[in-house]
Write an enzyme that holds these catalytic residues in place. Structure first.
Site, PDB file in Angstrom:
ATOM      1  N   LYS A 130       0.831  -1.210   0.000  1.00  0.00           N
ATOM      2  CA  LYS A 130       0.000   0.000   0.000  1.00  0.00           C
ATOM      3  C   LYS A 130       0.864   1.258   0.000  1.00  0.00           C
ATOM      4  O   LYS A 130       0.689   2.154  -0.828  1.00  0.00           O
ATOM      5  CB  LYS A 130      -0.945   0.006   1.222  1.00  0.00           C
ATOM      6  CG  LYS A 130      -1.864  -1.191   1.303  1.00  0.00           C
ATOM      7  CD  LYS A 130      -2.778  -1.128   2.500  1.00  0.00           C
ATOM      8  CE  LYS A 130      -2.074  -1.242   3.840  1.00  0.00           C
ATOM      9  NZ  LYS A 130      -1.493  -2.566   4.113  1.00  0.00           N
ATOM     10  N   ARG A 154     -10.226  -0.051   8.878  1.00  0.00           N
ATOM     11  CA  ARG A 154      -9.712  -1.396   9.073  1.00  0.00           C
ATOM     12  C   ARG A 154     -10.681  -2.279   9.825  1.00  0.00           C
ATOM     13  O   ARG A 154     -10.348  -3.386  10.219  1.00  0.00           O
ATOM     14  CB  ARG A 154      -8.433  -1.325   9.901  1.00  0.00           C
ATOM     15  CG  ARG A 154      -7.215  -1.555   9.057  1.00  0.00           C
ATOM     16  CD  ARG A 154      -6.026  -1.452   9.950  1.00  0.00           C
ATOM     17  NE  ARG A 154      -5.071  -0.623   9.279  1.00  0.00           N
ATOM     18  CZ  ARG A 154      -3.846  -0.998   8.999  1.00  0.00           C
ATOM     19  NH1 ARG A 154      -3.410  -2.156   9.370  1.00  0.00           N
ATOM     20  NH2 ARG A 154      -3.049  -0.183   8.372  1.00  0.00           N
ATOM     21  N   ARG A 210      11.493  -5.587   5.166  1.00  0.00           N
ATOM     22  CA  ARG A 210      11.267  -4.145   4.973  1.00  0.00           C
ATOM     23  C   ARG A 210      12.228  -3.308   5.816  1.00  0.00           C
ATOM     24  O   ARG A 210      12.508  -3.614   6.964  1.00  0.00           O
ATOM     25  CB  ARG A 210       9.832  -3.785   5.356  1.00  0.00           C
ATOM     26  CG  ARG A 210       9.593  -2.284   5.370  1.00  0.00           C
ATOM     27  CD  ARG A 210       8.153  -1.901   5.442  1.00  0.00           C
ATOM     28  NE  ARG A 210       7.368  -2.686   6.372  1.00  0.00           N
ATOM     29  CZ  ARG A 210       6.045  -2.757   6.321  1.00  0.00           C
ATOM     30  NH1 ARG A 210       5.368  -2.087   5.419  1.00  0.00           N
ATOM     31  NH2 ARG A 210       5.387  -3.488   7.200  1.00  0.00           N
ATOM     32  N   ARG A 227      10.825  -1.705  11.436  1.00  0.00           N
ATOM     33  CA  ARG A 227       9.646  -1.454  12.277  1.00  0.00           C
ATOM     34  C   ARG A 227       9.526  -2.524  13.351  1.00  0.00           C
ATOM     35  O   ARG A 227       9.717  -3.709  13.066  1.00  0.00           O
ATOM     36  CB  ARG A 227       8.375  -1.459  11.409  1.00  0.00           C
ATOM     37  CG  ARG A 227       8.049  -0.105  10.842  1.00  0.00           C
ATOM     38  CD  ARG A 227       6.971  -0.137   9.818  1.00  0.00           C
ATOM     39  NE  ARG A 227       5.754  -0.881  10.162  1.00  0.00           N
ATOM     40  CZ  ARG A 227       4.670  -0.886   9.410  1.00  0.00           C
ATOM     41  NH1 ARG A 227       4.629  -0.182   8.286  1.00  0.00           N
ATOM     42  NH2 ARG A 227       3.619  -1.576   9.758  1.00  0.00           N
ATOM     43  N   ARG A 261      -1.005  -9.672  12.586  1.00  0.00           N
ATOM     44  CA  ARG A 261      -1.613  -8.562  11.815  1.00  0.00           C
ATOM     45  C   ARG A 261      -2.418  -9.096  10.636  1.00  0.00           C
ATOM     46  O   ARG A 261      -3.507  -8.608  10.326  1.00  0.00           O
ATOM     47  CB  ARG A 261      -0.507  -7.609  11.310  1.00  0.00           C
ATOM     48  CG  ARG A 261       0.082  -6.749  12.415  1.00  0.00           C
ATOM     49  CD  ARG A 261       1.464  -6.221  12.086  1.00  0.00           C
ATOM     50  NE  ARG A 261       1.521  -5.451  10.859  1.00  0.00           N
ATOM     51  CZ  ARG A 261       2.648  -5.172  10.207  1.00  0.00           C
ATOM     52  NH1 ARG A 261       3.800  -5.609  10.659  1.00  0.00           N
ATOM     53  NH2 ARG A 261       2.609  -4.456   9.115  1.00  0.00           N
TER      54      ARG A 261
END
Ligand code: AP5
Length: 591
Positions: A88, A164, A199, A228, A239
């Site tokens: 995203k 969400r 990431r 992160r 998640r």
């Protein structure tokens, strides 16, 4: 926008109130009577200042909104959704760069709060680090506050990571915050985990990297990259689970504007697809603006029509559901005729209209025909409703079982107290001699071949005589039904097929079931001119109620492979043999 609540649409028909049969039709069996209680239907330049002291992760400079500055359409409102690490944020960078929207990422907003050590940040931190959702009241207040700013109103918005949950979607609905398009990125689970774990973020430029996929350009950047705290394999799984739990409920809120994209491609390829979707949305907005109030009126009619009824599994369908279909067909047919359509075809196969079941279903078909005829008559048109007569000779003489007695039923039907019948509506058969100069439009009730007898010659003669006047076939069945002599197989089959193909679908509706069953209904395929084929899947909303959401749309009738893939969440190019699940639809969808 929520899908329509499917309340019955009020027809503009003035010939209302009568009941269809002035008598109890002797044909009715008790098991089928419920189908026949016939009454007329009443009828990224972006170093954006965001909530609190935070700024967004998109900091690349560009020359600003390129597309919109040259056009004066209302700004784009876009939502992007997808599982964690579906890409995203990566796509948002590209979207902002090209379309100049204000990117509002709840994840970024929250992380900025956390790093600034604000009260909100402190509250949010434990939820985020645990891979859980931050309480609605915190996130919703952040989003709505950001959305109310002037830059958003002027440039449009790109909402990433919100809503969400069903309740977040509801909050937006309540505030009348409705996107133009809802983009969903689909990526297989195993790839998501690898993307998350690999990431890296650049705290200086806010750019997103990946150790393998998008390594940093220089050693200097590499040295300052951060990870992160919620990007561990374990937290990603949690998640992902939360995402999946909520996805269907959110989709149900935006099914009418949803665009699913296969997110497992190079980012440029994905952006190409998003780019063309957004450009199309912009064009549509611009067209609407230019066409002014008349188009916006008709499009708001269509907006009310998006979605299909709930409770499709309650069979026989209620009057409300039948009325929905009658009016849905009517609107599509009118739009098609208004656009110059003259050879039109309606194919609708809800159980009450399925001639394979029993001949009594003709009642529902005639209710549909009456809705159309009365409404066109209402518009001042002279309508001829036509049912084919007896065909063939000798042992093959007769008429299709489904149509036996239909003409008499039409004549006995209650056509209202205002004298529509014989004034604006006439009953005829199929053939050139049934076309009069005074007729404006022809509705042909289920024209069909019978064993060894072909209706097409008469039909062709009739359409030749009708010229450019609209001829609408309702549930035609024009496939060959050869007699024992094979007569229809040998004579001009190609020509017949070619002629049948000259009729364009202005409406198509078919329910979908698991292979080999006719219950429960799992979805539906609908096309209502001029819109695309919409594939609906049944989902249960949080209260357990039956609900249908669009999972895909197609410019042409989809193949069984496409339907299978969409139901199984597979990308469009991954075809497989049509077996098992939905397999029985093969013949139906490809005819
Ligand atoms: P958020 O930051 O929104 O996390 P997310 O939704 O889990 O999404 P990500 O940011 O992890 O992934 P992405 O889809 O943006 O992928 P990206 O482009 O970075 O939210 C974080 C947390 O905040 C939530 O867990 C929650 O606690 C809280 N929160 C946020 N919103 C909330 C809300 N509304 N309500 C309650 N709580 C909320 O890409 C991922 C990686 O893949 C990158 O390394 C990238 O380089 C790589 N990549 C991207 N595209 C490709 C491609 N095409 N091919 C190969 N690699 C690619």
């Amino acid at each position: 926008m929520m899908p329509t609540s499917h309340s019955p649409i009020q027809s503009t028909n003035v010939y209302s109130t009568p009941s269809l049969f002035p008598f109890s039709p002797p044909l009715l069996s008790s098991s089928s009577s419920s189908f026949l209680s016939l009454e007329p239907s009443s009828h990224r330049l972006c170093s954006l200042h965001v909530y609190s002291n935070a700024h967004l992760r998109i900091t690349h400079k560009s020359n600003g909104p390129k597309l919109r500055s040259s056009l004066k359409e209302p700004p784009l409102k876009v939502m992007i959704s997808g599982a964690p690490a579906s890409g995203k944020g990566t796509q948002c960078e590209l979207i902002v760069k090209k379309f100049g929207l204000v990117h509002i990422s709840t994840g970024d907003l929250l992380r900025a709060e956390v790093s600034s050590g604000t009260e909100i940040g402190n509250k949010a931190k434990e939820f985020m680090n645990a891979g859980k959702l931050v309480p609605d009241e915190i996130v919703t207040a952040m989003v709505t506050s950001r959305l109310s700013r002037d830059d958003v109103k002027e440039k449009g918005w790109l909402l990433d990571g919100y809503p969400r949950s069903f309740s977040q979607a509801q909050s937006l609905q309540n505030l009348n915050i409705i996107p133009d398009v809802y983009i969903v990125l689909d990526v297989p689970d195993e790839i998501l985990i690898d993307r998350c774990v690999g990431r890296r973020l650049d705290p200086v430029t806010k750019k997103i990297y990946h150790v393998k996929n998008f390594p940093p350009e220089t050693e200097e950047i590499k040295a300052r990259l951060t990870t992160r705290p919620d990007d561990t394999a374990e937290k990603v799984k949690s998640r992902l689970e939360i995402y999946k739990k909520n996805a269907d409920a959110i989709l149900s809120s935006y099914s009418n504007i949803m665009k699913r994209i296969d997110g497992n491609h190079p980012k440029e390829v994905i952006f190409g697809e998003i780019d063309s979707i957004l450009s199309q949305v912009l064009n549509d907005k611009e067209k609407k603006r230019k066409l002014g109030s008349s188009l916006s009126q008709s499009s708001s009619i269509q907006d009310n029509w998006r979605g299909i009824p709930t409770k499709l599994n309650n069979i026989p369908h209620s009057r409300d559901i039948r009325n929905y279909f009658y009016d849905d067909v009517l609107q599509a047919t009118k739009r098609s005729i208004n656009d110059g359509g003259i050879r039109l075809k309606v194919e609708i196969n809800i159980p009450e209209l399925n001639p394979e079941m029993d001949v009594y279903r003709i009642g529902t078909l005639l209710e549909l025909v009456r809705t159309l005829a009365l409404s066109f008559a209402d518009d001042g048109k002279s309508v001829k409703v036509c049912v084919q007569g007896s065909m063939g000779e000798g042992a093959l003489a007769g008429m299709p079982l489904q149509l036996a007695g239909t003409r008499q039923i039409l004549e006995y039907m209650d056509w209202g107290e205002y004298g529509a019948m014989e004034t604006f509506i006439k009953i005829g058969a199929i053939g050139a001699k049934h076309v009069d100069d005074t007729d404006d439009l022809f509705i042909l009730v289920a024209p069909q071949n019978a064993v060894g007898n072909c209706i097409i010659e008469d039909l062709q003669a009739m359409t030749d005589a009708a010229g450019d006047r609209p001829v609408i076939l309702i549930n035609p069945r024009l496939k060959d039904l050869p007699g024992s002599s094979g007569i229809m197989q040998t004579m001009g089959r190609d020509k017949r097929l070619k002629y049948a193909a000259t009729f364009q679908n202005c409406y198509f509706f078919r329910l979908l079931y698991y292979a080999g069953t006719q219950y429960p209904i799992m979805g539906a395929l609908r096309m209502s001119y001029p819109y695309r084929y919409e594939l609906y899947k049944r989902v249960n909303d949080p209260s357990g109620k039956e609900k249908y959401v669009i999972i895909s749309t197609y410019p042409q009738k989809p193949t069984i492979d496409e339907v299978n893939n969409a139901f199984e969440g597979k990308p469009r190019n991954e075809n497989k043999k049509a077996v098992g699940f939905w397999g029985f639809l093969n013949g139906i969808l490809q005819n």
